[in-house]
Structures are given as structure tokens and as C-alpha cells.
Design an enzyme around this catalytic site. Structure first.
Site, PDB file in Angstrom:
ATOM      1  N   HIS A  14     -12.957   0.786  -9.209  1.00  7.03           N
ATOM      2  CA  HIS A  14     -12.266   0.651  -7.926  1.00  7.03           C
ATOM      3  C   HIS A  14     -12.818   1.704  -6.972  1.00  7.03           C
ATOM      4  O   HIS A  14     -12.835   2.893  -7.279  1.00  7.03           O
ATOM      5  CB  HIS A  14     -10.754   0.858  -8.137  1.00  7.03           C
ATOM      6  CG  HIS A  14      -9.938   0.667  -6.896  1.00  7.03           C
ATOM      7  ND1 HIS A  14      -9.319  -0.528  -6.593  1.00  7.03           N
ATOM      8  CD2 HIS A  14      -9.631   1.511  -5.882  1.00  7.03           C
ATOM      9  CE1 HIS A  14      -8.664  -0.406  -5.455  1.00  7.03           C
ATOM     10  NE2 HIS A  14      -8.841   0.822  -5.002  1.00  7.03           N
ATOM     11  N   HIS A  28      -3.356   8.517  -9.221  1.00  6.95           N
ATOM     12  CA  HIS A  28      -4.079   9.481  -8.392  1.00  6.95           C
ATOM     13  C   HIS A  28      -3.220  10.700  -8.092  1.00  6.95           C
ATOM     14  O   HIS A  28      -2.012  10.593  -7.895  1.00  6.95           O
ATOM     15  CB  HIS A  28      -4.459   8.789  -7.068  1.00  6.95           C
ATOM     16  CG  HIS A  28      -5.471   9.523  -6.247  1.00  6.95           C
ATOM     17  ND1 HIS A  28      -5.600   9.324  -4.895  1.00  6.95           N
ATOM     18  CD2 HIS A  28      -6.403  10.452  -6.577  1.00  6.95           C
ATOM     19  CE1 HIS A  28      -6.576  10.085  -4.424  1.00  6.95           C
ATOM     20  NE2 HIS A  28      -7.072  10.777  -5.429  1.00  6.95           N
ATOM     21  N   HIS A  73       3.171  10.184  -0.023  1.00 10.02           N
ATOM     22  CA  HIS A  73       2.742  10.864  -1.238  1.00 10.02           C
ATOM     23  C   HIS A  73       1.958  12.096  -0.800  1.00 10.02           C
ATOM     24  O   HIS A  73       0.838  11.989  -0.311  1.00 10.02           O
ATOM     25  CB  HIS A  73       1.870   9.940  -2.094  1.00 10.02           C
ATOM     26  CG  HIS A  73       2.550   8.660  -2.462  1.00 10.02           C
ATOM     27  ND1 HIS A  73       1.896   7.448  -2.466  1.00 10.02           N
ATOM     28  CD2 HIS A  73       3.835   8.400  -2.808  1.00 10.02           C
ATOM     29  CE1 HIS A  73       2.750   6.492  -2.820  1.00 10.02           C
ATOM     30  NE2 HIS A  73       3.930   7.051  -3.023  1.00 10.02           N
ATOM     31  N   GLU A  90      -0.873  11.338   1.862  1.00  8.61           N
ATOM     32  CA  GLU A  90      -1.015   9.932   2.227  1.00  8.61           C
ATOM     33  C   GLU A  90       0.325   9.353   2.701  1.00  8.61           C
ATOM     34  O   GLU A  90       1.283   9.287   1.935  1.00  8.61           O
ATOM     35  CB  GLU A  90      -1.515   9.123   1.031  1.00  8.61           C
ATOM     36  CG  GLU A  90      -2.798   9.659   0.399  1.00  8.61           C
ATOM     37  CD  GLU A  90      -3.186   8.923  -0.866  1.00  8.61           C
ATOM     38  OE1 GLU A  90      -2.585   7.872  -1.148  1.00  8.61           O
ATOM     39  OE2 GLU A  90      -4.072   9.411  -1.585  1.00  8.61           O
ATOM     40  N   HIS A 118       0.845   9.497  -7.825  1.00 11.57           N
ATOM     41  CA  HIS A 118       1.257   8.188  -7.313  1.00 11.57           C
ATOM     42  C   HIS A 118       0.298   7.142  -7.868  1.00 11.57           C
ATOM     43  O   HIS A 118      -0.719   7.463  -8.493  1.00 11.57           O
ATOM     44  CB  HIS A 118       1.258   8.163  -5.784  1.00 11.57           C
ATOM     45  CG  HIS A 118      -0.057   8.561  -5.169  1.00 11.57           C
ATOM     46  ND1 HIS A 118      -0.434   9.881  -5.011  1.00 11.57           N
ATOM     47  CD2 HIS A 118      -1.089   7.832  -4.681  1.00 11.57           C
ATOM     48  CE1 HIS A 118      -1.622   9.945  -4.463  1.00 11.57           C
ATOM     49  NE2 HIS A 118      -2.058   8.707  -4.248  1.00 11.57           N
TER      50      HIS A 118
END
Length: 511
Positions: free
Chosen positions: A353, A396, A426, A402, A432
Site C-alpha cells: 500500500h 500506523h 489521530h 492527521e 490508528h
């Protein structure tokens, strides 16, 4: 003509044509002939009377609304031919008796590649107003200094359900704006603020000016018809608009109640990110950013109010004319909008990803290379094709913070609870990632290696290197999802160490 109509019908008529004036504010003069204007008003009146007992359709875009294409360009625009000076910025006498006024977005000595300014040629200069006084009533939910006196630090994962737009009392864009979190100081010209807005009426007889920084506005429900000193923009959900620091603007709501998200940056401006090894093309193309063309009004407006946000506080001053009296302008410091459907996303085509930075639309950089004061990142429709890969966002912990919002659809990492108009935060180094349902559904999905088109969704992220502090009303909001953490509690261990007594690969061996 409009004053003779019943209030209900008059409101429908005024909402049905955004070129017409609202009482007490301004006449939307498109410089057509009186006969054409009367014909348009008459047609709108007949249409409104025919719909008296029906819900009116969304207001159409003004037929004469035109834009200038490109980001970072030096533009010139004039509403009346010959109103721009030729060969100089500030002649002894400007054409048509106009005043020359410069709006500087950067210091005079900022390197030319980043120097921003626009010259305006206006009927009266903006200095022609009464003194500023603190606004009464003020908006107590606007914050420009993020410290212990105004906000709270918390590493907890936070999520909010969408807030309903109240029907009463009347809230325009200024009073409907409220701060969620932020960092730094507007007075010290370093930091950012993240706001949301919920408005139910157009701004009437007033204009807003943000002296603290740039606004990046993401409407989620209802279009915004924004009049600025450079001209007018119609901004729909799925688009964004940037109002640079210092511009006076007014927000109308052609579709009625509206809500959305706003990021504000102090001391810098948004720009396109560098593309690096991507090459010369991709992500957001400069040609798809649109700026307004010159438009003006010259009617007398006694008691017109300028609301200025300065140091996080609101002040007002009155004048007898509209601030939208700029007949011509030229420069590279202008408001602009962008249709997010034109974004060209990049994605991994074999395995793993990719990092979300590859979806950056705009960035506000710091002095440290590769570190942003604030990035605006989107998660648009796109193909997912990576093989033998967990395709949703990975789990992460990030040195950046974020803040996420959802314009429409379902976000790929949250099967439940994250709704259009809602938000999540977050913060720095707070864990998260996908919720339990998303994880279990992904790893058990048949045909996980088949290409899949993610469609019908548009999420975004404001990402910053500064640690946000959260407003108390955001923490105490009835829209806050106090059970947000539960979406991860169900994640179970899939670890298995039963391998027949054979030492696991990489296990330490004793001599």
C-alpha cells in the site's frame, strides 16, 4: 419589485437566481442592459409564482460566470474594457478615475518565484471606512492562539459524527464557523487551525476578511456562491476553494443550509507539491485551478460592515459602499477553486500500500525540506490492483497529525461510524488504522488479488507536522463518538506458533 412579494415567495425568488440582489446588501450587476435585466427578473418571478407550493430546485450557476485557468499564473482581468493601466501599476490618474491599490500576500523582498501580489483598480479604496471595533456579539468558538488557556492536548483517537445544520437561529458563514483544533499562533504567523462550519443563511450587508491566514474550504453539503474582490466563484461539494489572506469575501448559500470543513494556515500559502520521480505530470494539474474574472458593483450601501478576523478575534468597521468595487485587477495573488474529480491519482501497481502523501493536492511547506505545515490530501475513486497485499490503509503511528473528513461515500478503512460530514483526529504518534470489520472482511475476501475499483467515495486529510491542541467544545460536543476506540477492540490475535516443534525461522539458537 421584490418587496411587493410575500416573504416566502420572495425568498424563493432570491434563492433561485444568484445573480439577483438580496435586500440590504448589493445588486448583482452583470452589466446587462436594463431591458435584459428586467426580462430576467420577470422570468424568475413567473417561475417562482408557479412553484409557490413546491420545493424550489437548486439555484443554477450564473450564466455569465467565467474563470481564468491556471495556478501560480500572473493574470489580468477587467470588467470594463480599458480600465487596466497600460505599462505601469500606479499612474498619476488611473483609467476611468479608479484608485490603484496593491494587496501583498508576501513581503516585498520574497524571492520572485514565491512573491505574491495583486494590483486592484477600484471605485473607492478599501481604506475608506470607520474605525474597527471588537465585534458584538463575537464568535466565541473561533480560536487563533492554541495554548493551555484556550485548548486541550490529548493523544486519544477522536471522532465526531456529522453535526446537523441548525434551522434557528440564523447563522451565516462567519457565525457558523467554529474551531476544532490547531497549533501555533496567528499573531506569531506560524501554525494552523482546523475549523468546521454549519450555516443556514447568506451573508447580508457584510463581508469577511481573514487577516490571519489562508482559508482552504471544503464544502460537504450545499454549494457556496462566493463573491471576492477579484470576482465570483461557485463552489460545489467535491470542489475546494482557497481564499488567500487579506481578501474580502462574502458567502451566499444558493441551496440553503450548508456545512463543511476549513483549514487555515498562518504565515505561508498553499502551493502544488513537487512531483519528484513521478515526473512532469500527475496529481493536481495547474491548468485545472480556476480563478474569478473581474466583477464589480457601485451602488451606495450605507452601513455596510467589514468583519475582520485579526489575531483570532473578530472586529467590525462600517463603510458606505461595497468592497466588491474592483473594476479591474492584475497579479498572481488571487482566490481559486479546484474540482477534486480532476485529480490524477497514483497508486501501487504490484504490491504493498503506497503512502498517502502520493495523494497530496496542495501543500503549505515549512523551512525543513519535505516537512509540511499542512498538507491537503484526498482519497478519491481509483483502482486497487496490488497483489497479495492488504489494500486498505495500513496500521500506523505517524510523526505527523492527521485530521480526516468525508465529503461523500464510505471511507475504505472504516466500515462503520465515519460518516459524510463527520471527522476524525489521530494526533502525533497515536495508533490508528482500519477498524475490525474492515480488517476481517479484507483478509477473508475471496478474489483478494482481483482488480477492484473504489468508487462513490471522497475522503480527505489535513496533515500537519505540528501537534494539534483540541478545543474544549469539540471534546464536549454531543457529536463526539465516545465509543470510537471500540472499533479496534475487536481485533483478535491470528498468531499461531504451532509448527511441529521446528524452530521458527529467525529464532535464536543456543550453542
Amino acid at each position: 419589485m421584490h418587496s411587493a412579494l410575500p416573504c416566502r415567495l420572495r425568498a424563493r425568488l432570491l434563492c433561485s437566481d444568484v445573480l439577483l440582489a438580496r435586500p440590504g446588501r448589493r445588486r448583482r450587476n452583470s452589466h446587462r442592459s436594463n431591458q435584459q435585466a428586467a426580462s430576467a427578473v420577470g422570468s424568475a418571478l413567473l417561475s417562482a409564482m408557479a412553484m409557490e407550493e413546491q420545493q424550489p430546485p437548486p439555484a443554477p450557476a450564473p450564466p455569465d460566470l467565467r474563470y481564468l485557468s491556471g495556478l501560480g499564473n500572473s493574470f489580468s482581468s477587467e470588467a470594463v474594457p480599458g480600465s487596466l493601466p497600460v505599462g505601469q501599476n500606479s499612474p498619476l490618474v488611473c483609467p476611468l478615475g479608479l484608485y490603484a491599490e496593491q494587496l501583498s500576500g508576501t513581503s516585498f523582498t520574497t524571492p520572485r518565484a514565491r512573491n505574491l501580489r495583486t494590483w486592484m483598480y477600484r471605485i473607492k479604496p478599501s481604506v475608506t471606512h470607520e474605525p474597527f471595533y471588537p465585534r458584538k456579539p463575537t464568535n466565541e468558538r473561533l480560536v487563533g492562539e492554541f495554548d493551555r488557556a484556550t485548548t486541550v492536548a490529548t493523544p486519544t483517537q477522536l471522532r465526531w459524527r456529522p453535526a446537523d445544520v441548525p434551522l434557528h437561529p440564523g447563522l451565516d458563514f462567519i457565525d457558523g464557523l467554529y474551531t476544532v483544533c490547531g497549533a501555533g499562533s496567528s499573531c506569531l504567523r506560524h501554525g494552523y487551525a482546523i475549523h468546521m462550519y454549519a450555516a443556514n443563511k447568506s451573508m447580508d450587508g457584510c463581508a469577511f476578511c481573514n487577516a490571519d491566514g489562508d482559508f482552504l474550504i471544503v464544502p460537504q453539503q450545499g454549494r457556496l456562491f462566493i463573491t471576492t474582490e477579484c470576482g465570483r466563484l461557485l463552489v460545489s461539494p467535491g470542489e475546494i476553494v482557497v481564499i488567500p489572506q487579506g481578501f474580502r469575501f462574502a458567502v451566499d448559500l444558493p441551496d440553503g443550509p450548508s456545512r463543511g470543513y476549513v483549514s487555515e494556515i498562518f504565515g505561508t500559502h498553499f502551493q502544488l507539491p513537487d512531483l519528484g520521480p513521478i515526473g512532469a505530470n500527475g496529481l493536481a494539474s495547474p491548468r485545472d485551478f480556476l480563478s474569478p474574472t473581474a466583477w464589480f458593483e457601485q451602488d451606495h450601501h450605507p452601513g455596510y460592515t467589514i468583519v475582520q478576523k485579526y489575531g483570532g478575534e473578530l472586529f467590525t468597521a462600517t463603510q458606505d459602499f461595497s468592497p466588491f468595487n474592483v473594476v479591474a485587477w492584475h497579479g498572481n495573488y488571487v482566490p481559486y477553486k479546484y474540482d477534486l474529480s480532476k485529480f490524477c491519482p497514483f497508486n501501487t501497481v504490484l504490491f504493498d500500500h503506497g503512502d498517502p502523501s502520493v495523494n497530496t493536492v496542495l501543500t503549505a511547506p515549512t523551512d525543513k525540506p519535505g516537512v509540511a505545515l499542512l498538507d491537503f490530501v484526498i482519497f478519491p475513486p481509483r483502482w486497487l490492483v496490488a497483489e497479495n497485499t492488504f489494500r486498505p490503509p495500513y496500521y500506523h503511528r505517524n510523526c505527523m497529525s492527521e485530521f480526516m473528513g468525508l465529503v461523500y461515500g464510505i471511507y475504505e478503512a472504516k466500515a462503520d461510524g465515519f460518516l459524510p460530514g463527520g471527522a476524525s483526529l489521530h494526533s502525533c504518534m497515536t495508533p490508528h488504522g482500519p477498524d475490525t470489520k474492515t480488517y476481517e472482511a479484507t483478509i477473508s475476501r475471496a478474489g483478494a488479488n482481483e482488480p477492484f475499483r473504489l468508487s462513490g467515495t471522497l475522503a480527505f486529510m489535513f496533515e500537519s507536522s505540528l501537534i494539534p491542541r483540541v478545543c474544549r467544545w469539540a471534546l464536549d460536543s454531543p457529536c463526539r463518538d465516545l465509543d470510537y476506540y471500540q472499533c479496534w477492540i475487536g481485533l483478535k490475535s491470528h498468531f499461531s506458533h504451532d509448527n511441529g516443534g521446528v524452530p521458527a525461522a529467525g529464532a535464536d539458537e543456543k550453542e
